[in-house]
Design a protein around this motif. Structure first.
Motif, PDB file in Angstrom:
ATOM      1  N   ILE A 187       0.857  -1.283  -0.007  1.00 31.75           N
ATOM      2  CA  ILE A 187      -0.005   0.038   0.021  1.00 31.75           C
ATOM      3  C   ILE A 187       0.930   1.282   0.060  1.00 31.75           C
ATOM      4  O   ILE A 187       0.764   2.237  -0.715  1.00 31.75           O
ATOM      5  CB  ILE A 187      -0.913   0.006   1.401  1.00 31.75           C
ATOM      6  CG1 ILE A 187      -1.888  -1.130   1.179  1.00 31.75           C
ATOM      7  CG2 ILE A 187      -1.786   1.287   1.303  1.00 31.75           C
ATOM      8  CD1 ILE A 187      -2.544  -1.350   2.435  1.00 31.75           C
ATOM      9  N   ASP A 188       1.960   1.265   1.019  1.00 33.25           N
ATOM     10  CA  ASP A 188       2.827   2.564   0.830  1.00 33.25           C
ATOM     11  C   ASP A 188       3.580   2.638  -0.479  1.00 33.25           C
ATOM     12  O   ASP A 188       3.542   3.746  -1.148  1.00 33.25           O
ATOM     13  CB  ASP A 188       3.936   2.308   1.806  1.00 33.25           C
ATOM     14  CG  ASP A 188       3.199   2.275   3.361  1.00 33.25           C
ATOM     15  OD1 ASP A 188       2.240   2.933   3.324  1.00 33.25           O
ATOM     16  OD2 ASP A 188       3.943   1.873   4.253  1.00 33.25           O
ATOM     17  N   THR A 189       4.095   1.455  -1.146  1.00 34.99           N
ATOM     18  CA  THR A 189       4.636   1.583  -2.378  1.00 34.99           C
ATOM     19  C   THR A 189       3.634   2.274  -3.280  1.00 34.99           C
ATOM     20  O   THR A 189       4.047   3.076  -4.112  1.00 34.99           O
ATOM     21  CB  THR A 189       5.030   0.333  -2.936  1.00 34.99           C
ATOM     22  OG1 THR A 189       6.185  -0.067  -1.869  1.00 34.99           O
ATOM     23  CG2 THR A 189       5.802   0.210  -4.241  1.00 34.99           C
ATOM     24  N   PHE A 190       2.325   1.787  -3.640  1.00 32.62           N
ATOM     25  CA  PHE A 190       1.417   2.265  -4.379  1.00 32.62           C
ATOM     26  C   PHE A 190       1.152   3.866  -4.286  1.00 32.62           C
ATOM     27  O   PHE A 190       0.992   4.512  -5.067  1.00 32.62           O
ATOM     28  CB  PHE A 190       0.109   1.466  -4.136  1.00 32.62           C
ATOM     29  CG  PHE A 190      -1.055   2.135  -5.074  1.00 32.62           C
ATOM     30  CD1 PHE A 190      -1.222   1.852  -6.335  1.00 32.62           C
ATOM     31  CD2 PHE A 190      -1.995   2.862  -4.408  1.00 32.62           C
ATOM     32  CE1 PHE A 190      -2.092   2.307  -7.006  1.00 32.62           C
ATOM     33  CE2 PHE A 190      -2.796   3.492  -5.021  1.00 32.62           C
ATOM     34  CZ  PHE A 190      -3.024   3.094  -6.545  1.00 32.62           C
ATOM     35  N   GLU A 191       0.917   4.082  -2.813  1.00 33.40           N
ATOM     36  CA  GLU A 191       0.640   5.307  -2.537  1.00 33.40           C
ATOM     37  C   GLU A 191       1.922   6.705  -3.034  1.00 33.40           C
ATOM     38  O   GLU A 191       1.743   7.618  -3.522  1.00 33.40           O
ATOM     39  CB  GLU A 191       0.494   5.694  -1.067  1.00 33.40           C
ATOM     40  CG  GLU A 191      -1.065   5.008  -0.949  1.00 33.40           C
ATOM     41  CD  GLU A 191      -1.442   5.307   0.791  1.00 33.40           C
ATOM     42  OE1 GLU A 191      -0.361   5.526   1.441  1.00 33.40           O
ATOM     43  OE2 GLU A 191      -2.460   5.275   1.161  1.00 33.40           O
ATOM     44  N   LYS A 192       3.131   6.051  -2.858  1.00 32.58           N
ATOM     45  CA  LYS A 192       4.175   6.736  -3.074  1.00 32.58           C
ATOM     46  C   LYS A 192       4.316   6.956  -4.674  1.00 32.58           C
ATOM     47  O   LYS A 192       4.554   8.250  -5.047  1.00 32.58           O
ATOM     48  CB  LYS A 192       5.458   6.310  -2.735  1.00 32.58           C
ATOM     49  CG  LYS A 192       5.724   6.309  -1.106  1.00 32.58           C
ATOM     50  CD  LYS A 192       7.008   5.723  -0.735  1.00 32.58           C
ATOM     51  CE  LYS A 192       7.106   5.818   0.889  1.00 32.58           C
ATOM     52  NZ  LYS A 192       8.152   4.942   1.369  1.00 32.58           N
ATOM     53  N   GLY A 193       4.098   5.899  -5.361  1.00 29.67           N
ATOM     54  CA  GLY A 193       4.072   5.900  -6.849  1.00 29.67           C
ATOM     55  C   GLY A 193       2.808   6.977  -7.425  1.00 29.67           C
ATOM     56  O   GLY A 193       3.155   7.754  -8.266  1.00 29.67           O
ATOM     57  N   ALA A 194       1.719   6.615  -6.677  1.00 28.73           N
ATOM     58  CA  ALA A 194       0.390   7.503  -7.104  1.00 28.73           C
ATOM     59  C   ALA A 194       0.812   8.908  -6.926  1.00 28.73           C
ATOM     60  O   ALA A 194       0.503   9.663  -7.490  1.00 28.73           O
ATOM     61  CB  ALA A 194      -0.886   7.125  -6.212  1.00 28.73           C
ATOM     62  N   ALA A 195       1.510   9.157  -5.745  1.00 35.44           N
ATOM     63  CA  ALA A 195       1.740  10.781  -5.588  1.00 35.44           C
ATOM     64  C   ALA A 195       2.808  11.185  -6.627  1.00 35.44           C
ATOM     65  O   ALA A 195       2.788  12.570  -6.818  1.00 35.44           O
ATOM     66  CB  ALA A 195       2.330  10.742  -4.021  1.00 35.44           C
ATOM     67  N   GLN A 196       3.703  10.479  -6.923  1.00 39.43           N
ATOM     68  CA  GLN A 196       4.763  10.978  -7.681  1.00 39.43           C
ATOM     69  C   GLN A 196       4.044  11.094  -9.470  1.00 39.43           C
ATOM     70  O   GLN A 196       4.487  11.871 -10.036  1.00 39.43           O
ATOM     71  CB  GLN A 196       6.072  10.129  -8.073  1.00 39.43           C
ATOM     72  CG  GLN A 196       6.821   9.844  -6.683  1.00 39.43           C
ATOM     73  CD  GLN A 196       7.742   9.001  -6.640  1.00 39.43           C
ATOM     74  OE1 GLN A 196       7.753   8.066  -7.574  1.00 39.43           O
ATOM     75  NE2 GLN A 196       8.708   8.802  -5.650  1.00 39.43           N
ATOM     76  N   SER A 197       3.165  10.165  -9.679  1.00 36.93           N
ATOM     77  CA  SER A 197       2.691  10.351 -11.103  1.00 36.93           C
ATOM     78  C   SER A 197       1.432  11.280 -11.278  1.00 36.93           C
ATOM     79  O   SER A 197       1.381  11.812 -12.173  1.00 36.93           O
ATOM     80  CB  SER A 197       2.256   8.857 -11.418  1.00 36.93           C
ATOM     81  OG  SER A 197       1.360   8.478 -10.777  1.00 36.93           O
TER      82      SER A 197
END
Length: 201
Positions: A187-197
């Motif tokens: 979940i943390d990995t997804f949220e970080k990726g979503a915030a960057q993209s």
């Protein structure tokens, strides 16, 4: 949620059929959203009279069954309304396992989410366990979730079926929140990726 691995305790016989959730925890006790404190009101209308005095012949008021951790019940246990307070009350009283020929679907699912093991068995096996449970303080039954067996006071063994995923959850003490937390890294990995993209979100 507490793990369920093995349970050895006194089994109380409740041969009534269609024990509904209003019998388990009457509607007037549904004002709380806390999971604790409901055990004193478990089966309130069967345990107490109109003045709050114990009804002596109700099974959980008998000295031998006051500390029961297992219920051997009649068919269609937990029918009626979908109140989650019903498994909360059972658990707060000390009941960790209910054995019957059938359960209402919502109650059955709620048991797993609260650390209670509901076991479905054929009537012939229920009759054996009901007979064992009639022994009062000697009605000690052992439930082993890992091996999916129930051992009676005379050493007789009964096997039961359980969904593998639900078994995994009980053995590891995982409710819905616990299952989600197992994925916290993803979940943390997804949220970080979503915030960057999508920084504008």
């Amino acid at each position: 949620m507490d793990k369920f691995t093995t349970l050895t305790g006194i089994a109380a016989p409740m041969p009534l059929v269609n024990i509904d959730t209003d019998m388990i925890i009457p509607k007037q006790f549904l004002k709380t959203i806390k999971r604790s404190g409901l055990g004193k009101n478990l089966f309130d209308e069967m345990r107490f009279d109109g003045e709050g005095n114990e009804i002596a012949d109700f099974v959980l008021n008998r000295p031998a069954y006051r500390n029961a951790q297992i219920l051997v019940a009649g068919d269609n246990f937990g029918c009626g309304s979908s109140r989650e307070h019903a498994p909360w009350a059972l658990l707060d009283f000390g009941i960790r396992c209910v054995i019957s020929t059938s359960f209402a679907d919502i109650f059955y699912n709620n048991c797993f989410k609260n650390g209670i093991l509901p076991i479905v068995l054929p009537q012939a096996e229920i009759d054996k366990l009901m007979d064992d449970a009639q022994r009062g303080a000697n009605a000690v039954i052992s439930v082993d979730l890992e091996s999916q067996t129930i051992t009676g006071p005379d050493g007789g063994c009964i096997s039961f079926e359980i969904d593998p995923f639900r078994k995994h959850c009980l053995l590891n003490g995982l409710d819905d929140i616990g299952l989600t937390l197992e994925k916290v890294s993803a979940i943390d990995t997804f949220e970080k990726g979503a915030a960057q993209s999508r920084p504008w979100v």
